[in-house]
Write an enzyme that holds these catalytic residues in place. Structure first.
Site, PDB file in Angstrom:
ATOM      1  CG  ASN B 148      -1.889   1.099   1.118  1.00  0.00           C
ATOM      2  OD1 ASN B 148      -2.586   1.367   0.239  1.00  0.00           O
ATOM      3  ND2 ASN B 148      -1.545   2.068   2.412  1.00  0.00           N
ATOM      4  CD  GLN B 214       4.063   3.433   7.704  1.00  0.00           C
ATOM      5  OE1 GLN B 214       2.847   3.599   7.791  1.00  0.00           O
ATOM      6  NE2 GLN B 214       4.934   2.780   7.938  1.00  0.00           N
ATOM      7  CG  ASP B 216      -2.029   4.914   0.858  1.00  0.00           C
ATOM      8  OD1 ASP B 216      -1.104   4.939   2.152  1.00  0.00           O
ATOM      9  OD2 ASP B 216      -3.115   4.627   0.899  1.00  0.00           O
ATOM     10  CG  ASP B 246       1.247  -4.883   6.577  1.00  0.00           C
ATOM     11  OD1 ASP B 246       0.947  -5.759   7.710  1.00  0.00           O
ATOM     12  OD2 ASP B 246       1.176  -3.628   6.672  1.00  0.00           O
ATOM     13  CE1 TYR B 250      -7.785   0.272   5.211  1.00  0.00           C
ATOM     14  CE2 TYR B 250      -6.119  -1.111   5.489  1.00  0.00           C
ATOM     15  CZ  TYR B 250      -7.123  -0.859   6.014  1.00  0.00           C
ATOM     16  OH  TYR B 250      -7.705  -0.981   7.441  1.00  0.00           O
ATOM     17  CG  LEU B 251      -3.844  -2.320  -2.497  1.00  0.00           C
ATOM     18  CD1 LEU B 251      -3.337  -3.639  -3.513  1.00  0.00           C
ATOM     19  CD2 LEU B 251      -2.526  -2.093  -1.357  1.00  0.00           C
ATOM     20  CD  GLU B 253      -6.035   5.634  -2.395  1.00  0.00           C
ATOM     21  OE1 GLU B 253      -5.701   5.967  -3.687  1.00  0.00           O
ATOM     22  OE2 GLU B 253      -5.623   4.867  -1.574  1.00  0.00           O
ATOM     23  CD  GLU B 288      -2.484  -6.998   8.437  1.00  0.00           C
ATOM     24  OE1 GLU B 288      -2.221  -6.697   9.732  1.00  0.00           O
ATOM     25  OE2 GLU B 288      -2.605  -6.236   7.721  1.00  0.00           O
ATOM     26  CG  HIS B 357       4.487  -8.883  15.092  1.00  0.00           C
ATOM     27  ND1 HIS B 357       4.094  -9.896  13.954  1.00  0.00           N
ATOM     28  CD2 HIS B 357       4.047  -7.746  14.597  1.00  0.00           C
ATOM     29  CE1 HIS B 357       3.361  -9.007  12.731  1.00  0.00           C
ATOM     30  NE2 HIS B 357       3.581  -7.876  13.259  1.00  0.00           N
ATOM     31  CG  ASP B 358       0.651  -6.346  15.153  1.00  0.00           C
ATOM     32  OD1 ASP B 358       1.558  -5.615  15.618  1.00  0.00           O
ATOM     33  OD2 ASP B 358       0.207  -6.569  14.113  1.00  0.00           O
TER      34      ASP B 358
HETATM   35 MG   LIG Z   1      -3.836   3.368  -1.092  1.00  0.00          MG
END
Ligand SMILES: [Mg+2]
Ligand SMILES: Nc1ncnc2c1ncn2[C@@H]1O[C@H](COP(=O)(O)OP(=O)(O)OP(=O)(O)O)[C@@H](O)[C@H]1O
Lengths: 444, 602
Positions: B148, B214, B216, B246, B250-251, B253, B288, B357-358
């Site tokens: 993402n 970060q 997108d 991961d 959300y890739l 919009e 995920e 790990h979370d």
């Molecule tokens: Mg995105």
């Protein structure tokens, strides 16, 4: 089988006189049987094994029997042999998986044998060829499970059509209720209802077992409160309250509801007093609570609001609800066991079901306590009861739109009346348990 | 041409002397990037297209496992040195959280170069070595890949902000205002106030679903999609066995939507899958997507094609429900969520886990249940993190070995491929005094030597202190001691993995819950039919209560069969017409194989 079924069963009359009173579902326990008549006997399957459907009159009470006949019954059937028929043995066929599996075929075929109709509900497609087994729990009827699919309750004391359990299930099914096990088929003749098949909820556990597991967890903890232990049941109680309220709403929607003036309650108050008269005569320990009870009943006379009445479950307690993976389900809509069929059919206040459930939470809380339990454990049990009764009411209110506790006077009277009934029941059947309703009376 | 000034696209990488993205620019302004051909490739494992369906995964943090060069931080070579242990344990596949170049402002999920390794972990060559050594032992390796977004230090972003008209000008989602896509929720509400951040260099806002550092990637730009597919190919060429993708929802919009799970996001995943199927068969994509199973199944793709997006996806709610069920001594929290889990395509598999790990995520429970879980499992406020509980398995279960075994037995037998978390096999503890989620990321405890045998460095140099408390400290809990004790949790876990491996029903079989009148007992049947092999039938019975319990199971469909207990091989009485009665000790469990009675049948 060589003889005619009627003759065969008649020849068993002597054996039945001894056998019937030993059955869990036999009504007049502890009394000697004098007269056993065979009203009717129909052959459902001939050969070895054979299966006979019989109606017996035992001192004026009618019983339904399924009698298996085998020359050489396998060992697991030896415990249910009734007697000999010539070279063969007659036995309680409900314990014989092989013969019971045949009942499913009768239902699927829509069979008609000697006036007995085996009828599927409309739109039901049966899965056939399933194994059958008796459910193996103590009950007042006998239920057979087919595979993981269906359960057929055979009414040991068949009553006249229409059967309340069947009718209420049908009504609820019509409105798509998710809180029942769907009706599948009915066994009846033109007059009597013999059996009722429903979808078997293979993943279900009884409310009683689920609730007492929670109580056990609490009592083992000692110093934690009911809301603090891992086994807290409040969430379940609340969801159960929601399920019961939904069933009430569905019953009202499909079978109608009526608002009656408060003076109609006087009749109910008289019944409560009447029951109290009878039970105090039988159980002297009840006397100390008499003034409190009478006052609580009489308070109902002063109510001024009209009351809604409708069809209700009628015998609601934690043993009549099943927890499944998708939620709570109510079973066994036969109504109050002690009441006459005509009274069972009556519309009543839904608060009676609520009262029944509240009493049952109390039972669950105190069931694990011995007679000599200390203050600590008693306090914990009381906490559990209070907490879960409250959650149940909250859940109920969230669906019904009104909290049953707002009707405090009526709810209290119904609950106390129920407790009086319990005192009588326990006194007769399980004297060790009388302390449970008595403790509850003492607390109020 | 080599650029060394502060505006160079690779300036923020800190990778001088190591092959990396943006070492040079081509005449038309493109960044040169390392190619897979520049490196050796790992030898491969024997081909098995469906290996992931019955594999046991082991999540290991490179930083936390083994330090080979004594600098206080675990590294790839150090991990490679411990492969014998992982093989001995019986793990089939390692899952490595990101080891790429990164400013480490989000635990390495902020990747600044997809084609370089974080120097403290080693180099791409070290990774090739690890992969090769793992494959030699039949162990596969997958790693995280963040599709993402990138770190703002990524040369792509540096180019994009400095040269809006250059080849990377459209790699990110830029806008003159911060008003677009206003229906998208803000995920990190504690740190971010908007999904848009103004970049003074470019003079525009950029879009970010996570942290503002970060940005997108702009998947509207076909070059971005192609560039990311090339990142997949880079690692697949080197020999990696797959990716945990991961934050997949959300890739893309789209105005007027919440910008999650959009159809075009699924289309891109189908493209990724096609690359895998056509060019790298046998490698896997694991999604995920922290959502309800009914929504997650979308990420498996078209069931008619056996699934054409991700091979695997995590089942999130099962984990908190398992903890709840045991605390409540009731099977229904588990039964319920399994009943609500839709069936999945033939080629698909769930990934299931107890801890990772979370924090123990509590997004998939109701508010009421969340309060309950906090009350039960996070008695100290420091044990909470975001919407979850930051604890390891052993302390969550009060270090009760019966419960640890029960939970592990359920993890290994419920439908899905189990993912173990490093250290849980020896019952490691946590350190709730460490910040963020570091509580559960302390050094692996190998022995009672200095630094738990994890590193030779001065203890003050360790990336995190080793656990040293009297109960969970490395003096008490370590691999060496448990290796020498055959009744340890470590040996028990190993034995269970062996048993699981012997029965295809666990990985490939269907699942039927066996009800019973006892609400504290969770029982189920796993059944696998394969042509030419005998049917594999396994029954698992779990007592969720701390008290001994009886249970009557309706097994008459298998009348005449004999249950054989799987860990000891003991034959139990044959099943008859009557319900099958078992008694279980508190928190006890059984695994049985059903076998036709001796002398009968095949
Ligand atoms: Mg995105
Ligand atoms: N649809 C169902 N699915 C699963 N189990 C069921 C179902 N219906 C009934 N049972 C089980 O069978 C038991 C007896 O059922 P039911 O109450 O209908 O019979 P009964 O003869 O009226 O019993 P009782 O005398 O205890 O009231 C229940 O307690 C429950 O455990």
């Amino acid at each position: 089988m060589s003889t005619r079924p009627l003759h065969a069963v008649e020849s068993l009359a002597g054996d039945l006189r001894a056998w019937l009173p030993a059955q869990r579902w036999f009504a007049a326990k502890g009394t000697d049987l004098t007269d056993v008549f065979v009203e009717r006997a129909v052959m459902l399957a001939d050969g070895d094994p054979a299966l006979v459907h019989a109606l017996i009159d035992a001192d004026g009470e009618r019983y339904q029997l399924l009698i298996g006949v085998r020359d050489d019954p396998p060992e697991h059937l030896h415990h249910c042999v009734i007697g000999r028929l010539g070279e063969s043995y007659a036995y309680d066929a409900t314990q014989d998986g092989e013969l019971m599996a045949g009942l499913l075929a009768l239902l699927d075929a829509g069979a008609d044998h000697g006036g007995i109709h085996w009828t599927k509900e409309p739109d039901v497609e049966l899965v056939t060829g399933l194994r059958a087994r008796p459910i193996g729990v103590e009950q007042s009827n006998t239920s057979i499970v087919f595979g993981y699919h269906y359960i057929l309750k055979l009414f040991r004391r068949p009553g006249p059509r229409p059967n309340r359990d069947v009718e209420l299930h049908r009504a609820l099914h019509r409105v798509g209720s998710a809180q029942i096990a769907d009706p599948i088929a009915v066994v009846e003749d033109d007059e009597l209802v013999f059996g009722f098949a429903q979808r078997y909820l293979a993943d279900a556990a009884e409310g009683w077992a689920t609730a007492t597991a929670s109580v056990r967890d609490l009592l083992a903890e000692g110093d934690l409160h009911a809301g603090e232990v891992g086994g807290d049941f409040a969430g379940e109680s609340s969801r159960l309250g929601m399920a019961v309220a939904q069933v009430h709403a569905d019953l009202a929607a499909t079978m109608g509801t009526e608002v009656v003036s408060p003076d109609r309650l006087t009749e109910a108050v008289e019944v409560m007093h009447g029951r109290l008269d009878a039970v105090t005569a039988e159980v002297p320990e009840l006397a100390e609570f008499e003034p409190m009870l009478r006052a609580a009943f009489d308070a109902v006379r002063h109510l001024r609001e009209s009351q809604p009445i409708q069809q209700i479950h009628g015998d609601l307690h934690l043993g009549q609800v099943l927890r499944t993976a998708t939620g709570w389900v109510l079973i066994d809509f036969e109504g109050e066991p002690a009441a006459l069929a005509t009274d069972r059919a009556k519309t009543r206040s839904p608060l009676r079901d609520v009262a029944g459930m509240l009493r049952s939470f109390d039972y669950a809380a105190f069931a694990l306590l011995g007679a000599d339990d200390d203050h600590q454990r008693t306090t914990r049990a009381t906490e559990w009861s209070d907490r879960n009764r409250a959650s149940f009411c909250e859940g109920y209110a969230s669906v019904a739109g009104a909290d049953p506790r707002d009707q405090a006077v009526l709810l209290r009277a119904f609950e106390l009346d129920k407790a009086v009934y319990e005192v009588a029941y326990e006194h007769r059947n399980r004297p060790d348990w009388v302390r449970v309703p008595l403790t509850a009376l003492r607390r109020t | 041409m080599t650029v060394h000034d502060a505006t160079a696209p690779d300036a923020a990488l800190g990778l001088e002397g190591i092959p990396h993205t943006g070492e040079a620019l081509t005449a038309d302004g493109h960044l040169t990037e390392p190619q897979a051909e520049d490196f050796k490739h790992a030898r491969t494992v024997p081909q098995d297209l469906l290996w992931y369906k019955s594999a046991v995964f082991y999540e290991v943090l490179c930083r936390a496992f083994n330090d080979s060069d004594g600098n206080g931080t675990g590294d790839l070579r150090g991990l490679a040195d411990k492969l014998d242990y992982i093989q001995w344990l019986g793990v089939d596949c390692l899952w490595l959280p990101p080891f790429y170049a990164s400013p480490l402002r989000d635990g390495g999920y902020d990747i600044s170069d997809f084609r370089a390794v974080l120097p403290e972990f080693g180099t791409v060559d070290d990774f090739v070595y690890l992969l090769d050594q793992a494959h030699q032992r039949g162990i596969r390796v997958i790693t995280d890949l963040v599709l993402n977004h990138t770190s703002d230090a990524h040369p792509w972003f540096q180019e994009s902000r400095q040269h809006p008209d250059g080849p990377y000008g459209d790699y990110y989602v830029w806008s003159d205002s911060d008003e677009a896509y206003s229906d998208a929720r803000i995920i990190f509400v504690d740190t971010e106030t908007s999904n848009w951040t103004y970049d003074p260099v470019r003079g525009q806002f950029y879009w970010h679903r996570f942290f503002s550092h970060q940005p997108d990637l702009n998947y509207e730009n076909p070059e971005v999609a192609e560039a990311m597919l090339d990142v997949l190919r880079f690692w697949l060429d080197i020999g990696i066995d797959g990716f945990r993708l991961d934050a997949v929802p959300y890739l893309f919009e789209e105005e007027g939507t919440n910008c999650e799970n959009l159809p075009r996001t699924h289309e891109f995943l189908k493209q990724c899958r096609k690359v895998v199927d056509d060019e790298y068969p046998g490698r896997v994509l694991l999604a995920e997507a922290n959502q309800w199973p009914a929504d997650v199944v979308e990420y498996f793709g078209d069931p008619d094609k056996g699934g054409d997006e991700c091979h695997m996806a995590f089942h999130f709610p099962l984990m908190p429900r398992s903890f709840m069920a045991v605390r409540r001594e009731s099977r229904f929290p588990i039964s319920e969520i399994l009943a609500q889990t839709p069936s999945i395509p033939d080629g698909a598999q769930w990934g299931i886990f107890l801890r990772n790990h979370d924090e123990l995520t509590l997004e998939m429970v109701t508010d009421e249940e969340r309060d309950y879980m906090y009350a039960e499992y996070a008695k100290d406020p420091r044990m909470k993190a975001n919407i979850g509980i930051r604890r390891r398995l052993a302390p969550l279960l009060d270090n009760d070995s019966n419960q640890m075994e029960l939970f592990t037995a359920m993890l290994l037998s419920l439908p899905g491929s189990p993912v173990l978390y490093y250290g849980d096999e020896i019952g490691m503890g946590d350190n709730i005094w460490l910040g963020d989620r570091d509580a559960v990321r302390t050094p692996m405890q190998w022995s009672l030597d200095r630094n738990a045998g994890f590193s030779r460095c001065d203890p003050a140099r360790l990336y995190l202190p080793a656990i040293a408390d009297p109960v969970y400290g490395y003096q008490a809990v370590n691999v060496e001691a448990q290796m020498n004790n055959t009744s340890s949790l470590l040996h028990w876990t190993r034995r269970m993995l062996q048993v699981r491996k012997e029965h295809p029903a666990f990985g490939l079989g269907d699942f039927t819950e066996l009800g019973s009148s006892n609400p504290s007992v969770l029982a189920y049947l796993r059944r696998h039919l394969s042509p030419g092999a005998p049917e594999d039938l396994v029954i698992c019975v779990n007592n969720l209560s701390r008290f001994p319990q009886p249970v009557e199971l309706n097994l008459s469909d298998h009348a005449g069969w004999v249950p054989v207990e799987l860990t000891g091989g003991v034959r139990f009485p044959p099943i008859g017409e009557l319900p099958y009665l078992l008694t279980l000790p508190g928190h006890g469990f059984y695994w049985f194989q059903l076998t036709p009675e001796e002398g009968e049948g095949p």
